[in-house]
Design an enzyme around this catalytic site. Structure first.
Site, PDB file in Angstrom:
ATOM      1  N   ALA A   1      27.297  14.987 -76.042  1.00 41.16           N
ATOM      2  CA  ALA A   1      28.168  14.282 -76.980  1.00 41.16           C
ATOM      3  C   ALA A   1      28.093  15.014 -78.320  1.00 41.16           C
ATOM      4  O   ALA A   1      27.141  15.753 -78.576  1.00 41.16           O
ATOM      5  CB  ALA A   1      27.692  12.848 -77.126  1.00 41.16           C
TER       6      ALA A   1
ATOM      7  N   GLU B   1      26.683  14.406 -67.833  1.00 40.45           N
ATOM      8  CA  GLU B   1      27.270  13.141 -67.369  1.00 40.45           C
ATOM      9  C   GLU B   1      28.738  13.324 -66.970  1.00 40.45           C
ATOM     10  O   GLU B   1      29.230  12.660 -66.060  1.00 40.45           O
ATOM     11  CB  GLU B   1      27.121  12.070 -68.458  1.00 40.45           C
TER      12      GLU B   1
ATOM     13  N   GLU C   1      18.647  13.450 -74.029  1.00 37.98           N
ATOM     14  CA  GLU C   1      18.848  12.382 -75.013  1.00 37.98           C
ATOM     15  C   GLU C   1      17.532  11.827 -75.543  1.00 37.98           C
ATOM     16  O   GLU C   1      17.433  11.414 -76.696  1.00 37.98           O
ATOM     17  CB  GLU C   1      19.679  11.243 -74.403  1.00 37.98           C
TER      18      GLU C   1
HETATM   19  C1  3H9 Z   1      24.526  12.662 -75.718  1.00 40.62           C
HETATM   20  O1  3H9 Z   1      25.095  13.479 -75.054  1.00 40.62           O
HETATM   21  C2  3H9 Z   1      24.745  11.169 -75.541  1.00 40.62           C
HETATM   22  C3  3H9 Z   1      25.417  10.886 -74.258  1.00 40.62           C
HETATM   23  O2  3H9 Z   1      24.465  10.446 -73.308  1.00 40.62           O
HETATM   24  C4  3H9 Z   1      26.538   9.905 -74.248  1.00 40.62           C
HETATM   25  C5  3H9 Z   1      26.727   8.911 -75.279  1.00 40.62           C
HETATM   26  C6  3H9 Z   1      27.817   7.897 -75.053  1.00 40.62           C
HETATM   27  N1  3H9 Z   1      26.590  17.920 -81.189  1.00 40.62           N
HETATM   28  O3  3H9 Z   1      20.614  24.637 -81.245  1.00 40.62           O
HETATM   29  P1  3H9 Z   1      21.527  25.697 -81.731  1.00 40.62           P
HETATM   30  C7  3H9 Z   1      25.166  22.507 -83.073  1.00 40.62           C
HETATM   31  S1  3H9 Z   1      23.465  13.097 -76.927  1.00 40.62           S
HETATM   32  C8  3H9 Z   1      26.949  18.528 -82.337  1.00 40.62           C
HETATM   33  O4  3H9 Z   1      21.125  26.464 -82.927  1.00 40.62           O
HETATM   34  P2  3H9 Z   1      21.056  27.227 -79.349  1.00 40.62           P
HETATM   35  C9  3H9 Z   1      23.905  22.746 -83.870  1.00 40.62           C
HETATM   36  O5  3H9 Z   1      23.719  21.787 -84.857  1.00 40.62           O
HETATM   37  C10 3H9 Z   1      23.519  14.864 -76.934  1.00 40.62           C
HETATM   38  N2  3H9 Z   1      26.471  19.729 -82.725  1.00 40.62           N
HETATM   39  O6  3H9 Z   1      21.915  26.734 -80.582  1.00 40.62           O
HETATM   40  C11 3H9 Z   1      24.136  24.130 -84.399  1.00 40.62           C
HETATM   41  O7  3H9 Z   1      25.011  24.021 -85.507  1.00 40.62           O
HETATM   42  P3  3H9 Z   1      24.899  25.038 -86.722  1.00 40.62           P
HETATM   43  C12 3H9 Z   1      22.761  15.460 -75.827  1.00 40.62           C
HETATM   44  C13 3H9 Z   1      25.618  20.343 -81.906  1.00 40.62           C
HETATM   45  O8  3H9 Z   1      21.874  28.239 -78.652  1.00 40.62           O
HETATM   46  C14 3H9 Z   1      24.893  24.825 -83.276  1.00 40.62           C
HETATM   47  O9  3H9 Z   1      25.441  23.771 -82.475  1.00 40.62           O
HETATM   48  N3  3H9 Z   1      22.698  16.892 -75.994  1.00 40.62           N
HETATM   49  C15 3H9 Z   1      25.207  19.766 -80.698  1.00 40.62           C
HETATM   50  O10 3H9 Z   1      19.687  27.572 -79.775  1.00 40.62           O
HETATM   51  C16 3H9 Z   1      24.044  25.716 -82.426  1.00 40.62           C
HETATM   52  O11 3H9 Z   1      22.914  24.993 -81.980  1.00 40.62           O
HETATM   53  C17 3H9 Z   1      21.728  17.470 -76.690  1.00 40.62           C
HETATM   54  O12 3H9 Z   1      20.836  16.836 -77.185  1.00 40.62           O
HETATM   55  C18 3H9 Z   1      25.732  18.501 -80.338  1.00 40.62           C
HETATM   56  N4  3H9 Z   1      25.414  17.890 -79.185  1.00 40.62           N
HETATM   57  O13 3H9 Z   1      20.890  25.959 -78.426  1.00 40.62           O
HETATM   58  C19 3H9 Z   1      21.809  18.972 -76.788  1.00 40.62           C
HETATM   59  N5  3H9 Z   1      24.329  20.606 -80.089  1.00 40.62           N
HETATM   60  O14 3H9 Z   1      25.133  26.404 -86.159  1.00 40.62           O
HETATM   61  C20 3H9 Z   1      21.525  19.393 -78.192  1.00 40.62           C
HETATM   62  C21 3H9 Z   1      24.212  21.678 -80.890  1.00 40.62           C
HETATM   63  O15 3H9 Z   1      25.911  24.561 -87.692  1.00 40.62           O
HETATM   64  N6  3H9 Z   1      21.693  20.816 -78.375  1.00 40.62           N
HETATM   65  N7  3H9 Z   1      24.992  21.526 -81.988  1.00 40.62           N
HETATM   66  O16 3H9 Z   1      23.486  24.865 -87.202  1.00 40.62           O
HETATM   67  C22 3H9 Z   1      20.774  21.720 -77.985  1.00 40.62           C
HETATM   68  O17 3H9 Z   1      19.759  21.416 -77.383  1.00 40.62           O
HETATM   69  C23 3H9 Z   1      21.021  23.151 -78.355  1.00 40.62           C
HETATM   70  O18 3H9 Z   1      21.921  23.154 -79.429  1.00 40.62           O
HETATM   71  C24 3H9 Z   1      21.606  24.034 -77.229  1.00 40.62           C
HETATM   72  C25 3H9 Z   1      21.990  25.431 -77.792  1.00 40.62           C
HETATM   73  C26 3H9 Z   1      20.568  24.197 -76.120  1.00 40.62           C
HETATM   74  C27 3H9 Z   1      22.853  23.444 -76.641  1.00 40.62           C
END
Ligand code: 3H9
Length: 691
Positions: A65, A107, A127
């Site tokens: 999300a 999901e 999450e």
């Molecule tokens: C969810 O899904 C809830 C659901 O169950 C349903 C609800 C109804 N959103 O980490 P990075 C940005 S909860 C917005 O440096 P990497 C991040 O801030 C979500 N922004 O890259 C950064 O921005 P900036 C569940 C996001 O390659 C940029 O992307 N998912 C999100 O080292 C790059 O990120 C998670 O918890 C997001 N969801 O790692 C996954 N994710 O460049 C969270 C990232 O401006 N994300 N950004 O600083 C991660 O674990 C890592 O970002 C990922 C990439 C592994 C994807």
């Protein structure tokens, strides 16, 4: 190709419609992605396609999300609306996955009828790390695919699994070599063979393993690691609901628990922290496109606990290391410890036996500092002695090639003084690792006055390569982390003189969520570090403890006594007497100290010091201080870190108590930091403050 929204388009390849998502950087499920997906699937059906493939551009499948939308009024279709359209679609829907399918992304994939993935793809429900649970049916669908035990472990750890493992568990139907053509071929076969429109929600066979005993033992297994956190337990309850309730009722339970977490303080703190950690890697005055040096080989001086741990980080990332010690015996010991650590990991299954050898083969042991001549970065990890460090850096300067980064692992000493003995202070930087250095995530990167942008940018990027969370800090005694720890220690020691017991102080911090308190920590580290019998003058509790033969855990006697076999600790009345008598000799009257006072004096003193650190520009933002404390010192992330926590209490209240303790004690570390005073008056937040 038809563009549906700013991030989603649909295109045809024969009978197959590709719904293509392009929402950099991580294809998060922003409202326009949800809208586009919903429209894309509907349009494909309307246009007579025989199958739909959902695929992403860029570096990853949907990573979840859009966290930035949380807390804002809902916009566009909900995730559940999109899922219903996919799941009930009259033609096969196939998710084509590369990069990471995380959270809401997984999901979504769970609502496709089939999933194909490239070998490097990863699948997870992270999450829990945001203090949440998967809120779009993930808790009900994942156990139906991978089984109850696997779903529990994935959801409560937040750790992703790879494509091969996902295929073994039935989460992936086919691992393909090339994503687009592999997905197309899969879709064509689904159509020509009339494969069923398989809905995960209808599959119940794997739920049978979810016995009460399984849940009980799972809970016991994660209890220690998840102490204080709400989300892991709520995730478990959702899986229980999947087992015990109908799919629809399970979804309702998931919704209820999701909303409770989403609106609660823990998730708010953990979501704040997610962005704090990412902000920490950005340096305001070092442009993002600053050219970086290539680090192909690293040198580490010192093969002790610290040096060995530091070396392991690079070996893990496939970077060769030359490790230098003074004597063969110490070098052999250091190497043996590294090997033992790797073998332990292999035994646990986190790496393979082959990985152990690959990593050890990247390590070149030596007794000669001249072997640092070809390294791109050298890290000094010897004990804290400025004269020694100066001598070593002068040697590095003579030995190392131009542009080699000269780094010190000092935990408190002045990087500028160290740099001053070299002809290239622009190449000198601090890399303060935390013990055990192969485990702890934090890296304080210390910039000297003359450290170049290139060296800073390279070191920050390198930190990410070796899986550390880096925070850039300035020069002062103890930098950010230890400088705040010093004041906490002062208060802890002072309070036991005033009548609190070491066990009380430790308990208060433990209950707050730290893994241990300062006295248990001293016992663990060893009370005699830096203590010498010849110069000991019975002038502090620690000196008295050492003089009476108390060394900490290592000899079973410290602030606590330790059971020789179980290592269980018991408060020691002898220590309490020793402290009481010392307090008396100092003219300090003992009294009862309340738990609230213990908490405030330990943590508010740190907040005041943190504000001073920020004001002096030693930290670049309030949130950086939180990142240091969460990653380096076990501050419980569900309270966000010291700066965020102070904001949540209210800075006016914190300031009032700081002033109160200053009046009582007159101690300089209680003198209110002007920045804190200003923020409290203006209603601004410490977490957002900059120098
Ligand atoms: C969810 O899904 C809830 C659901 O169950 C349903 C609800 C109804 N959103 O980490 P990075 C940005 S909860 C917005 O440096 P990497 C991040 O801030 C979500 N922004 O890259 C950064 O921005 P900036 C569940 C996001 O390659 C940029 O992307 N998912 C999100 O080292 C790059 O990120 C998670 O918890 C997001 N969801 O790692 C996954 N994710 O460049 C969270 C990232 O401006 N994300 N950004 O600083 C991660 O674990 C890592 O970002 C990922 C990439 C592994 C994807």
């Amino acid at each position: 190709m038809t563009t549906l929204t700013e991030s989603v388009s649909v295109e045809r390849d024969g009978d197959v419609a590709f719904v293509v998502i392009d929402n950099p950087p991580v294809n998060a499920l922003s409202f326009h992605v949800r809208q586009g997906l919903l429209d894309g699937v509907n349009q494909a059906v309307g246009d007579g396609a025989k199958a739909v493939v959902v695929i992403c551009e860029g570096r990853t499948f949907i990573a979840g999300a859009d966290i930035t939308e949380f807390g804002s009024p809902p916009k566009g279709p909900s995730l559940q609306d999109v899922q219903a359209v996919m799941e009930d679609c009259p033609i096969p829907v196939i998710a084509a996955i590369h990069g990471t399918a995380l959270g809401g992304g997984l999901e979504i994939a769970l609502c496709a009828h089939y999933r194909v993935a490239v070998d490097s793809a990863k699948f997870g429900l992270p999450e829990v790390k945001l203090g949440l649970l998967p809120g779009a049916g993930g808790t009900q669908r994942l156990p139906r695919v991978v089984g109850v035990a696997k779903a529990l472990s994935m959801m409560t750890s937040g750790q992703p699994i790879g494509a091969q493992e996902a295929a073994e568990y039935g989460l992936v139907d086919e691992v393909v070599d090339t994503l687009r053509s592999g997905a197309l071929s899969f879709a064509d076969r689904a159509v020509s063979n009339g494969w069923p429109l398989s809905r995960i929600r209808d599959r119940n066979e794997k739920l049978a393993e979810g016995t009460p005993e399984l849940f009980e033992s799972f809970r016991a297994g994660i209890a220690r690691k998840t102490r204080g956190f709400l989300a892991p337990e709520y995730n478990v309850q959702c899986v229980e609901a999947a087992v015990n309730l109908s799919f629809e009722d399970g979804l309702a339970r998931e919704r209820e628990l999701f909303m409770e977490l989403m609106t609660g303080p823990q998730s708010a703190a953990q979501r704040y922290y997610f962005f704090a950690e990412r902000a920490a890697n950005k340096v305001a005055d070092v442009p993002r496109d600053t050219p970086k040096l290539s680090i192909e080989r690293v040198g580490v001086l010192g093969a002790g606990t610290m040096g060995g741990g530091i070396a392991m980080n690079f070996l893990n990332a496939g970077i060769p290391v030359t490790i230098v010690e003074r004597e063969q015996a110490a070098l052999d010991r250091g190497l043996a410890v590294i090997r033992k650590n790797y073998e332990r990991s292999a035994k646990r299954g986190s790496i393979s036996a082959a990985d152990v050898e690959t990593r050890m083969n990247l390590l070149t042991p030596s007794l000669d500092k001249n072997d640092f001549a070809d390294v791109d970065m050298v890290i000094e990890a010897v004990f804290e002695d400025m004269d020694l460090k100066k001598t070593l850096f002068a040697e590095f300067d003579a030995i190392c090639k131009p542009n080699c980064i000269l780094a010190s692992n000092t935990s408190a000493l002045d990087i500028n003084v160290i740099a001053s003995v070299t002809s290239r202070p622009q190449s000198v930087i601090g890399t303060h690792f935390f013990s055990p250095a192969n485990v702890m995530k934090l890296l304080e990167v210390v910039r000297g006055d003359e450290t170049s942008d290139t060296v800073i940018a390279t070191t920050m990027a390198l930190a990410k390569t070796i899986n550390k969370v880096a925070v850039l800090v300035g020069v002062c005694h103890g930098f950010v982390g230890n400088r705040m720890l010093f004041v906490r220690r002062l208060e802890a020691n002072q309070m036991v003189l005033e009548g609190a017991t070491p066990a009380q102080v430790d308990r208060v911090l433990y209950d707050f969520g730290f893994p241990m308190g300062p006295f248990a920590m001293s016992d663990l580290a060893g009370l005699d570090i830096g203590w010498k019998a010849e110069t000991s003058t019975s002038s502090s509790i620690r000196e008295l403890m050492c003089e009476s033969g108390r060394r900490g855990q290592k000899n079973g006697r410290g602030y606590y006594t330790y059971d020789a076999e179980t290592r269980a600790s018991t408060p020691d009345p002898e220590v309490e007497t020793l402290i009481r008598e010392f307090a008396q000799s100092q003219g300090i009257e003992q009294r009862e100290v309340s738990d609230q006072e213990v908490l405030e004096r330990l943590l508010y003193s740190m907040i005041n010091e943190g504000a001073a650190i920020l004001q002096e520009g030693i930290a670049a933002r309030g949130s950086d201080i939180d990142v240091v404390w969460v990653n380096g010192y076990g501050w419980p992330v569900y309270t966000g870190g010291p700066m965020y926590w102070a904001d949540s209490i209210g800075l006016d209240k914190v300031v009032e108590q700081i002033n109160h303790y200053y009046q009582n004690s007159g101690a300089s570390h209680w003198k209110l930091a002007p920045l804190l005073s200003r923020l409290a008056a203006s209603g601004e937040k410490l977490q957002n403050a900059v120098p």
